[in-house]
Design a protein around this motif. Structure first.
Motif, PDB file in Angstrom:
ATOM      1  N   TYR A   1       0.839  -1.202   0.000  1.00  0.00           N
ATOM      2  CA  TYR A   1       0.000   0.000   0.000  1.00  0.00           C
ATOM      3  C   TYR A   1       0.878   1.258   0.000  1.00  0.00           C
ATOM      4  O   TYR A   1       0.578   2.254  -0.674  1.00  0.00           O
ATOM      5  N   ARG A   2       1.971   1.191   0.769  1.00  0.00           N
ATOM      6  CA  ARG A   2       2.872   2.354   0.838  1.00  0.00           C
ATOM      7  C   ARG A   2       3.466   2.625  -0.552  1.00  0.00           C
ATOM      8  O   ARG A   2       3.568   3.779  -0.983  1.00  0.00           O
ATOM      9  N   GLN A   3       3.842   1.554  -1.243  1.00  0.00           N
ATOM     10  CA  GLN A   3       4.380   1.729  -2.597  1.00  0.00           C
ATOM     11  C   GLN A   3       3.340   2.340  -3.541  1.00  0.00           C
ATOM     12  O   GLN A   3       3.672   3.203  -4.365  1.00  0.00           O
ATOM     13  N   LEU A   4       2.096   1.911  -3.399  1.00  0.00           N
ATOM     14  CA  LEU A   4       1.047   2.454  -4.266  1.00  0.00           C
ATOM     15  C   LEU A   4       0.831   3.943  -4.019  1.00  0.00           C
ATOM     16  O   LEU A   4       0.563   4.709  -4.948  1.00  0.00           O
ATOM     17  N   LEU A   5       0.923   4.349  -2.756  1.00  0.00           N
ATOM     18  CA  LEU A   5       0.762   5.769  -2.457  1.00  0.00           C
ATOM     19  C   LEU A   5       1.885   6.587  -3.089  1.00  0.00           C
ATOM     20  O   LEU A   5       1.668   7.712  -3.570  1.00  0.00           O
TER      21      LEU A   5
ATOM     22  N   LEU B   1       1.966   2.155 -10.772  1.00  0.00           N
ATOM     23  CA  LEU B   1       2.208   0.711 -10.787  1.00  0.00           C
ATOM     24  C   LEU B   1       0.967  -0.052 -11.252  1.00  0.00           C
ATOM     25  O   LEU B   1       1.078  -1.141 -11.818  1.00  0.00           O
ATOM     26  N   LEU B   2      -0.208   0.531 -11.010  1.00  0.00           N
ATOM     27  CA  LEU B   2      -1.456  -0.104 -11.429  1.00  0.00           C
ATOM     28  C   LEU B   2      -2.069   0.560 -12.658  1.00  0.00           C
ATOM     29  O   LEU B   2      -3.235   0.302 -12.989  1.00  0.00           O
ATOM     30  N   GLY B   3      -1.319   1.411 -13.334  1.00  0.00           N
ATOM     31  CA  GLY B   3      -1.800   1.985 -14.587  1.00  0.00           C
ATOM     32  C   GLY B   3      -2.399   3.372 -14.442  1.00  0.00           C
ATOM     33  O   GLY B   3      -2.662   3.861 -13.331  1.00  0.00           O
ATOM     34  N   GLU B   4      -2.630   3.986 -15.598  1.00  0.00           N
ATOM     35  CA  GLU B   4      -3.096   5.373 -15.627  1.00  0.00           C
ATOM     36  C   GLU B   4      -4.501   5.531 -15.044  1.00  0.00           C
ATOM     37  O   GLU B   4      -4.818   6.556 -14.442  1.00  0.00           O
ATOM     38  N   LYS B   5      -5.345   4.542 -15.251  1.00  0.00           N
ATOM     39  CA  LYS B   5      -6.703   4.649 -14.721  1.00  0.00           C
ATOM     40  C   LYS B   5      -6.683   4.711 -13.198  1.00  0.00           C
ATOM     41  O   LYS B   5      -7.455   5.468 -12.583  1.00  0.00           O
ATOM     42  N   PHE B   6      -5.775   3.937 -12.587  1.00  0.00           N
ATOM     43  CA  PHE B   6      -5.652   3.987 -11.134  1.00  0.00           C
ATOM     44  C   PHE B   6      -5.101   5.336 -10.694  1.00  0.00           C
ATOM     45  O   PHE B   6      -5.565   5.910  -9.701  1.00  0.00           O
ATOM     46  N   VAL B   7      -4.145   5.847 -11.459  1.00  0.00           N
ATOM     47  CA  VAL B   7      -3.579   7.174 -11.146  1.00  0.00           C
ATOM     48  C   VAL B   7      -4.674   8.232 -11.139  1.00  0.00           C
ATOM     49  O   VAL B   7      -4.722   9.106 -10.266  1.00  0.00           O
TER      50      VAL B   7
END
Length: 589
Positions: free
Chosen positions: A509-513, A518-524
């Motif tokens: 979760y820390r990496q995602l923040l 990492l999960l693509g533009e839609k997630f961004v």
């Protein structure tokens, strides 16, 4: 005279078209009050309500699903109000008329077959000379004798009044199914079906039907179901109606049809695939059996190759949901043959596959020749087959086990990816999966208890563990994927036991923040902060790339981080995933 026409519907959402035609046809000379109940309503409540309306005449519309409860109501009514005249009609009492009058003395009159003209003439006689021998299509007792008058000629449907223009129906149109007839009769002769008894097809006035549909849509009807036995028997008629419904439909309205798939021309489907809005139409297609010899025995003409072409073209179009029917218990179709029929039809992957059991309906050719195939069936409605010369009661039980889990796990679409994988890669055939699971389900006693959504997942998982399948880790991943993607809100407690290391989860979760890409533009684009991430997502590490499988049906065994985001505004779920190695590579940097 205070006249009531009533029925006991199978469910509240259903409406009865027959009693509305009786009311419309009886006007203006007679004012008929329509009252509807359901088979779940206590008989005492129905009797009380009818009694308090102080009727002189009550007409009951009778079918296999309501006849037993209807008789209970009538018997109670006659005990407390013997002067009420009871008239029954409908397909369940139009055959074996003498037997009905002998068996149920509380029936004063039976209207045989098409009832509008007969019922109106009956009302005239009740109001006048009471010479019931003059009313064709009526059966009754006179001086201790049973009188069965000849049936009358068929009504000219073009002159039929509309059954839909009653103000009292308007408040219910949006909440219930509205049934519409554009024709009566069927061109086919399937010996298990009542429609085979009537010769020929007759049509209602097309423009009147269109006006009725405009009226229904204007006043809020949302589900309109055509009850024509074969809506597409006339290609020009069907095309005209399809065109009309496409051009004039009100958004949110759904139209359902019973079609004969093997006579539908490809150009009709191409037209629908091109012009029809998604979700506007729904097709119900009776397959019943794919065994040609069985179909011959019941005088059923069917080209399964052409049927397959139609179903496939419709499915590929992605616009129209399809409901396909099977019947277990047809003559000379044993368990092995039915297994093949099931697999043949399941291969088409219909949105719904209904597995029904043969009902030996009064008046049908199959019931009249039941002894030829050793049929044993229920004495009372719905007259369901219990066994015959090639299908034992043990076989019937096993097929019923299939029916139970088929409804819960395929037709409900709770775990499509999981079931698709199981029937394609784990079990020999789809039927074998549903049969083995259904048997296990029955043996565990689950058929006798209720089920929450999570229970359904746990029970499938328990069954697969008991089978000791080697593909269990893959199936578990797909089950988690199906469970999460079909939720509207973040589940409080998923069906599986938590296994992911908390420290690993926190690091991911820390990496995602830090790197949402990492999960693509839609997630961004979601721009989730720490609070949103923990409040509105669920993270799982699964042993395969579930997104890739969902898109291609190809298994790639790659440890994958799966994130389900539960959108609190749109109330929908979006699944994101990335290889665990992508996260690990980021950590090393």
């Amino acid at each position: 005279m205070n006249i009531i026409c009533t029925t006991l519907n199978a469910k509240y959402i259903h409406t009865n078209l027959a009693i509305r035609y009786l009311k419309a046809y009886a006007q203006p000379e007679f004012d008929v009050q329509i009252v509807e109940y359901t088979i779940k309503d206590p008989a005492m409540n129905i009797v009380t309500d009818l009694y308090q309306r102080k009727p002189d005449i009550i007409g009951f519309s009778c079918y296999i699903w309501n006849i037993e409860e209807t008789i209970k109501v009538i018997k109670m009514l006659k005990k407390i109000a013997p002067d009420i005249t009871i008239v029954v009609g409908g397909p369940e009492v139009s055959y074996d008329v003498r037997e009905w009058l002998e068996k149920v003395p509380e029936f004063d009159f039976i209207v045989i077959g098409e009832g509008e003209e007969t019922f109106k003439q009956f009302l005239f006689q009740m109001h006048g000379e009471q010479d019931f021998t003059a009313v064709h299509g009526l059966a009754f007792r006179q001086d201790g004798n049973i009188i069965i008058n000849p049936q009358r000629n068929k009504i000219n449907l073009a002159n039929m009044p509309s059954p839909f223009r009653f103000p009292e129906d308007i408040p219910h149109l949006s909440k219930r199914i509205t049934y519409v007839e554009t024709s009566r009769g069927c061109p086919f002769s399937c010996q298990f079906c009542l429609s085979s008894i009537e010769v020929g097809v007759r049509y209602f006035d097309r423009e009147k039907v269109k006006d009725d549909i405009r009226y229904l849509m204007k006043h809020g009807a949302r589900t309109i179901k055509f009850v024509d036995r074969t809506f597409n028997i006339s290609r020009s008629y069907a095309m005209d109606m399809f065109q009309f419904l496409i051009e004039e439909h009100v958004p949110g309205t759904v139209f359902q049809f019973e079609i004969t798939a093997d006579i539908m021309r490809p150009e009709v489907i191409e037209f629908l695939n091109k012009e029809a809005p998604p979700g506007l139409f729904r097709f119900e297609i009776g397959v019943q059996s794919t065994n040609d010899e069985v179909n011959k025995l019941v005088m059923r003409k069917q080209n399964f190759e052409k049927l397959t072409r139609t179903v496939t073209m419709v499915k590929d179009g992605g616009k129209i949901a399809q409901h396909l029917d099977l019947i277990a218990g047809l003559p000379e179709e044993d368990y092995t043959s039915f297994r093949k029929t099931f697999n043949d039809v399941f291969a088409l992957r219909p949105e719904e596959l209904q597995l029904g059991f043969l009902k030996m309906l009064r008046g049908t050719g199959l019931r009249l020749r039941a002894a030829d195939h050793g049929y044993v069936f229920m004495d009372h409605a719905p007259y369901e087959v219990l066994q015959n010369n090639v299908l034992s009661f043990d076989d019937i039980i096993r097929i019923k086990q299939v029916e139970d889990v088929l409804e819960k796990y395929w037709n409900a679409h709770r775990m499509d990816e999981t079931i698709e994988y199981l029937v394609s890669h784990v079990f020999p055939t789809p039927f074998d999966f549903f049969q083995q699971f259904g048997t296990y389900w029955d043996e565990r006693g689950w058929a006798r208890i209720g089920h929450q959504l999570e229970d359904l997942f746990r029970r499938l998982h328990e069954f697969l563990q008991a089978k000791n399948i080697k593909e269990l880790p893959t199936v578990e991943a797909l089950m988690k994927y199906d469970y999460l993607r079909n939720q509207k809100h973040k589940p409080r407690k998923p069906w599986w036991e938590e296994k992911t290391d908390k420290e690993l989860r926190t690091n991911l979760y820390r990496q995602l923040l830090e790197e949402p890409a990492l999960l693509g533009e839609k997630f961004v684009s979601l721009q989730l902060n720490e609070k949103d991430l923990f409040k509105h997502t669920v993270m799982e590490i699964v042993p395969l790339d579930v997104q890739h499988y969902a898109e291609t049906k190809e298994i790639r065994h790659i440890p994958t981080v799966m994130i389900a985001y539960f959108d609190p505004i749109q109330l929908q779920t979006i699944i994101f995933s990335a290889s665990l190695s992508v996260f690990q590579a980021t950590t090393k940097k």
